[in-house]
Motif scaffolding. Sequence first.
Motif, PDB file in Angstrom:
ATOM      1  N   PHE A  91       0.837  -1.221   0.000  1.00 21.69           N
ATOM      2  CA  PHE A  91       0.000   0.000   0.000  1.00 21.69           C
ATOM      3  C   PHE A  91       0.859   1.253   0.000  1.00 21.69           C
ATOM      4  O   PHE A  91       0.471   2.296  -0.513  1.00 21.69           O
ATOM      5  CB  PHE A  91      -0.934   0.013   1.202  1.00 21.69           C
ATOM      6  N   GLY A  92       2.036   1.127   0.633  1.00 22.88           N
ATOM      7  CA  GLY A  92       2.901   2.291   0.709  1.00 22.88           C
ATOM      8  C   GLY A  92       3.717   2.467  -0.548  1.00 22.88           C
ATOM      9  O   GLY A  92       3.384   3.267  -1.418  1.00 22.88           O
ATOM     10  N   PHE A  93       4.754   1.657  -0.654  1.00 17.93           N
ATOM     11  CA  PHE A  93       5.725   1.941  -1.705  1.00 17.93           C
ATOM     12  C   PHE A  93       5.248   1.511  -3.089  1.00 17.93           C
ATOM     13  O   PHE A  93       5.602   2.122  -4.085  1.00 17.93           O
ATOM     14  CB  PHE A  93       7.068   1.295  -1.375  1.00 17.93           C
ATOM     15  N   TYR A  94       4.437   0.440  -3.177  1.00 18.19           N
ATOM     16  CA  TYR A  94       3.965   0.050  -4.509  1.00 18.19           C
ATOM     17  C   TYR A  94       2.795   0.930  -4.944  1.00 18.19           C
ATOM     18  O   TYR A  94       2.795   1.533  -6.011  1.00 18.19           O
ATOM     19  CB  TYR A  94       3.568  -1.427  -4.542  1.00 18.19           C
ATOM     20  N   PRO A 147      -0.302   1.816   5.728  1.00 17.88           N
ATOM     21  CA  PRO A 147       1.118   1.997   5.447  1.00 17.88           C
ATOM     22  C   PRO A 147       1.729   3.161   6.239  1.00 17.88           C
ATOM     23  O   PRO A 147       2.902   3.123   6.584  1.00 17.88           O
ATOM     24  CB  PRO A 147       1.154   2.283   3.945  1.00 17.88           C
ATOM     25  N   HIS A 148       0.897   4.164   6.510  1.00 18.77           N
ATOM     26  CA  HIS A 148       1.388   5.302   7.296  1.00 18.77           C
ATOM     27  C   HIS A 148       1.816   4.812   8.678  1.00 18.77           C
ATOM     28  O   HIS A 148       2.894   5.141   9.171  1.00 18.77           O
ATOM     29  CB  HIS A 148       0.287   6.353   7.469  1.00 18.77           C
ATOM     30  N   ILE A 202       7.103  10.334   0.950  1.00 22.50           N
ATOM     31  CA  ILE A 202       8.142   9.342   1.223  1.00 22.50           C
ATOM     32  C   ILE A 202       7.865   8.067   0.443  1.00 22.50           C
ATOM     33  O   ILE A 202       8.775   7.465  -0.122  1.00 22.50           O
ATOM     34  CB  ILE A 202       8.214   9.077   2.743  1.00 22.50           C
ATOM     35  N   PHE A 203       6.594   7.692   0.366  1.00 24.41           N
ATOM     36  CA  PHE A 203       6.260   6.520  -0.432  1.00 24.41           C
ATOM     37  C   PHE A 203       6.613   6.758  -1.898  1.00 24.41           C
ATOM     38  O   PHE A 203       7.030   5.864  -2.609  1.00 24.41           O
ATOM     39  CB  PHE A 203       4.762   6.200  -0.332  1.00 24.41           C
ATOM     40  N   ARG A 204       6.412   7.987  -2.338  1.00 22.98           N
ATOM     41  CA  ARG A 204       6.670   8.302  -3.740  1.00 22.98           C
ATOM     42  C   ARG A 204       8.127   8.622  -3.987  1.00 22.98           C
ATOM     43  O   ARG A 204       8.562   8.709  -5.128  1.00 22.98           O
ATOM     44  CB  ARG A 204       5.831   9.508  -4.160  1.00 22.98           C
TER      45      ARG A 204
END
Lengths: 431, 342, 570, 189
Positions: A91-94, A147-148, A202-204
Motif C-alpha cells: 500500500f505504501g511503496f507500490y 502503510p502510514h 516518502i512513499f513516492r
Amino acid sequence: MKVNYKRVLIGAIFLYLVASPVFGEYKFPPPEFDTNYLVPVMRTVPARADWLVYLDIFILIEVILLSAWASLKRRSRNIVMLISMFSLLYFGFYKEGCICPIGAVQDIVLSLTNPNYYLPFTAVLIFIIPLVASLFIGRAYCGGACPHGALQDLLLLKEIKIPRWLDRSLSMLAYIYLGLAVLFALTDSVFLICKYDPFVPIFRLTGPFYMLLNGGFFVLLSLFIGRPYCRFLCPYGALLKPLALVSREKVTITPDKCIVCKLCEDSCPFGAINKPDKPERRKAKNRLVVLGLFISGLIAGGVLGNYTGALLATYNRDVKLAVEIYAYSEGEPEKIILSDYAKEYIRTGESSLLLYEKVAGVKNKFKTGGIYLGVWIMFVMGLQFLYAARKPKRDIYEPDSARCMSCARCFRDCPIERQEKSTGDGSRKQE
Amino acid sequence: MDRKIIFKNGIWILLVAAGLVGGYFMASSYIPGNTAVNEVKSDGAGNPALPENFKYDMAKLKQYDPRQLLYGEETKIKTGLKEPFGLTVNKKDGRVLVVSTEGMLVCDGAIAGKVAALPVRLEGPGSVSFGFAGELLLAGRDRVNIVSGTIIGFGKKGKGVGEFKYITSVKANAKYIFTADAGNRRVCKFDLKGKYLGQIGRKDKAAGKNFVIPSPHMDMDFDSKGNLWVANAGLLQLEKYSPEGVFVSSWGKHGINIDEFIGCCNPVNFVIDGGDNFITAEKGVLRIKKYDKTGKFLGVVAPPGTFNEKNTSIPLAVDSKNRVYALDTIEKTVRVFSEKGY
Amino acid sequence: MMDQENRNNILRLFFKQVAVAAAIVAILAALTLTVYYLSGQQGNIQDSPVLTALKAKLEKYPDNEKLLFEFRDQDLKERTAFFRKSSFLDYGKNIFIVFFLLALAAFRLKGVFTERLPEVKKGSETVYKTGELAGANIYMVSSGLTAVIILGLLGTFAIWGFQKLPFEPAETEIKEKVIDLSSAWNGFRGPAGTGLVKDGNYVKEWDIKTGKNIIWQIALPVKSYSSPVVYKDNLFLTGSEAKVLKVSCYDAKNGSLKWSSSVMVPVKLDDVEIMSEDAGGAGYAAPTTVTDGELVFAFFATDHLVCFDYAGKQRWVKYFGKSENTYGLSSSPLLWKKNIILQLDRGGEGLSKLVSLDRKTGQITWETKRPVGASWGTPAIIEYKGKNELITTGEEQVISYDPDTGKELWRVKCLTGEISTSPVYGDGKIIAIDVGSVSTVSAIIPGGAGDVTKTNIVWSMQEENQAINTPVTDGKLLVVAMNSLVVGQDIKTGKVLWKISLEDDFWASPSLVNGTIYVPSQKGKVYIVSYEGKLLGTMDMDSKCSASPAFVDGKIFIRSEKNLFCIGTR
Amino acid sequence: MEENKTKKVSRMEFLKNLGRGALLLFLGITGGAALARVKKKPAVWQIDPAKCIQCGRCATECVLRVSAVKCVHNFSLCGYCNLCFGFFQAGQRELTSGGENQLCPTGAIKRKFVEYPYYEYTIIEKLCVGCGKCVKGCTAFGNGSLQLQVMHDRCKNCNECLIAKACAGKAFVRIPAEKAYITKEGRES
C-alpha cells in the motif's frame, strides 16, 4: 519488429475508435515519404487497469482480517510486524499511498455536497471497510494495514515516553484536524489531509519541498515517539477511536492471570494501557459543574468558530480571486499585475459583483461550517474532560481499546504470555 | 579479541569510506553550472509566479508600425453561411461570391444578397473562382466543377493522374485550368474541358521544384501577364510559373520582421491585384500585407488583431478597384479593405 | 571457539557500529540533499543571466562565430548541469535510503542480539506516585489547559476573522428609495427619452463670445459623442481620454469637477479596434449614460457596461464579448423598473441581442437574440393600450418587445440601410427613420403579433436627405433634422408643414422645448426654430455639437466637441 | 459478588451493542449516501487540449518533482515542417538544432531529417518538464500536433490533482480511464 507492429496496430485501432466517428473523413493527409519512413504513433500509456483497484480492496480486507487474527488470536508481535511490512511495501511503496482511507474522508464529504464530484466506488469501500471492521475487531487496520502507521511503527527506535496528560492533550489535535479537513473539503477549497500528508511523499520518494520537509520531520519524530501522526494528527484515527471503543473483540493482555507486573504498560509506546485503579466515588455536584462547563464550552466554541470560519474562508481560491479582482477594479489597472486566474476570469467577462456574491456564499458556508467546527471541537474537548473525570474500577492492566493499535507489543513483553508460549501452547485462546 | 578490534575499526572505516565514495560520486556527477536562484514571487492568488522562461510571448510578434498601414476597413458583409470557405470577386461586374458547402451568397458590392443553393453538390470545402470567360470554377475537396450553362465535373479522391486529395485553390486563364492540391502537394493543369494536361510539383524532380505543404493551405493566382503564382507555404515563398507551368522564379523569406513571413507555412492565402501587387494573408499572426511584384514589402492591409484569432486561413479576393475582400471564416463575414483616401 | 554469549556480544557490537556509521552517512546525505534542494533549482531549468546576456550579445553581433560557440557551450553546460542536478538528487536520495535502511536494520538486529527480559523501568512510577486522585487530576488539569489553549486560539482566529472582505456589502440592507426622476435629465434625450421639454423657462439667445446667458463653461479633456446627463447637481459625462475610458461627474451649479473615474475594464483600448471619431466612427464612448439617482450606467464601445455610484466608485462591469460593429456601438442604456435595458446590435451572426440587467448586480435578467445586424439606435419604451412595449429599430425592421420578459411582440419591415435613428412615439404612432441616400419616415401603429408590415404602417414618406439622428414629436408636430434640412411634419398624416434649408449637417437630435425647437449642428451652431417653422436664431458654438443637449431647471447643457456649456439666466 | 459482576458486564455489553448498532447504522447511512454519488466508471485526470492555454503551471504544480504532464507529439497531425515553431524560437538564427535556435528550455525535442524537406520532431520524454512552450508555438503557427497530456505511467491519479486546482484555463478534466488521452485528431488547422 513485433513490438512496433503491435504498437502501431494498437495505436491505429485507438485512433480509429476515438477519432473516426467524429472527424474521420476530412483529415489533411500527412506528407508522403519516399523513404520508407513509418509515421510514429503518439505515445499513450494506458491507465492502471480497473480490476487492479478491486484487487486492492480485496487485499485490504484480507490484510485487516489477517492483522486482527495475528493480534487477537495468534497474539504474535512478529506476525503483526510482517503484515505491516507487507502493507508498507504494497500500500505504501507500490501503491504510493493513494488512495487511502485517510484522504477518502474528504472525497466522501465533498461528494455529499457536490453531486458532480467524481467519487469512485473504491473510495467509498476503502473509507467504509476499516470503519466497519473497527466496530468488530478494533483498530486492526491501524495495526497492520495502514502503510502510514506501519512506517512509523517500524521506524520507532528509541522510545521516549511522553507523559499521559500531554498525550491526551495532543490527541485532541486529530479531531481539530479532522474538523478543519472536513470544512475545507466541504467548501471545495483544498484537500488539507492530502496536501499536508507527511508520508505520501516518502512513499513516492519525490514531491514538493514542503511535503518532503514535513515527511522528514515526521520520520525524525517517529524514531523517538511511537506513531506521532497516528496518535496526534490522523483524522481517520480520530474516526476509528470511538468505533473501536465499542468494538466487539478487543485486545486483552492476561485478564485471568495478570500479575500486575507493569511490564505491558512499559512496552506500549502509545500510552494505550490503563493501569489498575480503585477510585472513590465522585460527587454528583462535581458532575453538574462539569456539565455546565461542557455546555458553555459548546456555546463559546460555536460563537468563536463562526468568526474563525470567516478567517479560514480567505484560504479559498475563489475568495483569493475575488480579493484580487477587487484590488484590480479599485486600483489603477496599469499598475496591477494580474495572476493568470484573474486574467482568465476577466476574459470571460462575468460581472465582478457575481463573483463577490459567490464569494459571499462561500464565506457564509465557512461561517456556518465554522460554528459546527467550534461546537465539534468543544464537544470533543468536553468528552475528553468527562472521560478524564470518569474513574472506572480496574483490577488489572487493560488496553484502552480506543487508543490500542493492535500492535501486539504487550503480548511480547507479558511474562505470563511468554511462559505459555514457551510451554508450547502457542495459539492461546482468548477468554 | 584481536578479531573484535579489527571488526570494530574495520566496519567503521569501511562504512564511512563507502559513504564517502558515494558522496564523491554524487559530487563528481555535478558540474557547477550557473545556478540562478529561483526567485519565486507570489501572485495575488497566492500561487508562485511562473518563471519568465515559461512565458511564450506572442504579443511581441504582433507588433507593427501604424505608419505602414495602407488600407482601412471600408465595410463588413455578414454572410449568414455556416462554414464559408471560398471567396471570389467577379472583376467584370464587381459581384462578390462567398461559397460554403450548403450554399452561396452573391453580394453586389457591400450589399449582401440572399443565400442561394449551389449549382452542384460539393463534398467538403474546396475553392471557388471565376474563369477567364466568366465561367464559375467550383471545387470541393476532390472534385472540380466548371459551371457555365453546362456543368463539367472532373476528379476523384486519390493520388493518381487527375485525382485529388485536398483541393485548396482552383484558377483558370484563357487556356488552362490549374488546381492546387494541398493533399497531393502538387498543382495540376487541365484544359478548359477538364482534360488532364500535366502537373507541377509532386516530387517532380525533373522540374526541380517541390511543394512543401504542411497544412491544408496552398493558394494560387495569375498575374497580369498570365504567369501562375503558387504559394509554397512550407518554404514561405511565392513561386512564379510561366503560363505553361514552368518554374521561373520565387520570392519570400522567413523571419520575425513585418516584411517577412512567420510561422510554419505562410502565406496561407494570397491574391494579385490589378497593379500586380501581392496581397498576402498569414495565419498564426493573422495579418494581411501587401508586396509589389518583385516581392518588396509595401505595407499592411489588415494588422494583427483584425481577424478572429481562431482563423487558420483568410481567403482573399480583389475587385477591379483594388479593394481587398477577406473572408473571416470563424465570424463568417467578408471584410472589405480599401486604400486610405479611396 | 567462542561461546554463545561472546558471539552475541561481538555481533551486537558489529551491528551497533554498522548502525552508527550508516546513520552518519544517511544524515550527511540528507543534509547535503536538503542544502542542495534549497540551493535554487527545484526541477525546472531557468534562463540564466549569463545566457540571456550572451543571447543579447549574439543578436547584436550575429556574424561573430566565436560568440556563437561560446553561447552553445554555455547553453549545453547549463542544460547538462540541470539534468546532472536532477540525477544528483535522485542518486543522493538513493544513497540516503540505502544507508537509512541499513542503519534501521542494524539497530533492529542489534536489538535481537541484546536478548534481555523486559523489566520494569526504574523511575517510570514517579509520575503516578502522587496518588490516584492526583493522577486523575493531572488529566483534568491538562484537559482543561488544552481547552483553554484551543479556546484562545479560536478566539485569536475569531478576532482576525471578524474583519470583512473589502468588497463585502454592509450588513444593513439599503432600502429601495423611490427616486423622482421627472425633473431630471437622466438619460439619452431626457427622462422619457423623447427630447421633449414641457415646462421651465429656457433662454433662446446666448453668446459664447460675450458670455451672455452663459452660466458657466468648461473645457472637456475627454472626447466622445455622448450627451450630458443631469440629476440634481450632478452632471455626468463619458468619454475617452488618451485611450482611457472615463466617467466624469461635474457640479451642475458651477461646472466644477466632482470626480472623474477611469473605467476599470480588463482590456487595453489598443487591443480594441474601434473606428475613432476622426475616422467617422462613433468612438469608444458614444452611448449616453443613464442614472437612476443612485447609480450611473455607462456603456462603451468596448462592449462593457459599467456601473458607478455617485461617489465615483465602480460597482460592477459586464462584458458582452467582442462585437463586430463597424462604426462602434452607440446605443444608450435604458432604465426600466429595476433593470437596465441595452440594445446590442453588434453585427455578426448571433451577436445582436437585447439584454436586460439587474441594476444593482449587473446580472442578466433576460436576454433576447435579435435577427439583425449592426445598428446604432437607442430603443424606446412606450405605453400602448395599457401595455408597455419596447420599440427597437434595427437592420431592416422595427421590432417590439415586452420590456419585462424580452419576448418579441411584433415586427415591421420598413427600414433599409444602416439604422442609427431611435424610434419616437407620439399620437399613437411610432416614427422610424432609416438612413441612406434617401430617408424614409414611417409611422407605425403598435400592437399585433408577428410580422405586421402590411397592416400597421400608417403612412410613410421619403425625403432625399439623410437623417442619422432621432426626430422629436409632441404628438402633433414631428420635427426631423436631416442633412441640410429641418422638416416639420404633421404626425397624423405625414404631411410636411414646413421646411427650413440650412447649409449644415445634424448628428445631435433636436429638442422640442415648450414649443421651441433647438437643433445643434455639426458646424458648431444651435438653430432655434419656432413651432411654426420660423428660424428664430442661430447661436454660434465653438466647435461641432454632436451631443444632444440636456434641459434641466431652466438650464441648457450643451456639449460641443471641446467644451461643455451651461446656458441660462443666472 | 460474582453474579453481580456478570450482570454488570452484561449491561455494559448491552450498551456497547447498542452503541455499535447505532454507529453501524450511521456508517450505513453515510456509506449509502456516498454510494448514491458514486461515479461508476473509473476515471483519470487529463488535459483537454482545446482548453489548454499553455500557462506553464503543469511544470511547476505537480506533486511530483518532475511533473507527470509531458508534451506528446501527435505525429498524424504533424506537417513535418522544416521551420517548426514548436522547435525553433521565433527569430531563430538559422534552421539548425543549435542551442541558440531552440525553444525548448531543456532541449527535449529531437529534430531528425527524414527526407527533403521533411523533418521529424520527437519528444525525448526523459528531458521534458511539461512547460508547454513548444505546444504554444505549435498551436499558434503550426498544426497543433504537439500537445500536453498527463502521462499515466507517471500520474499518481491523486483524488485532488494539484495542477487541476492551479490550472488557469480549467483544462483539467476527469475522463474515463479506458480512454485516457484526449488527442486533437481531426481538429487540424
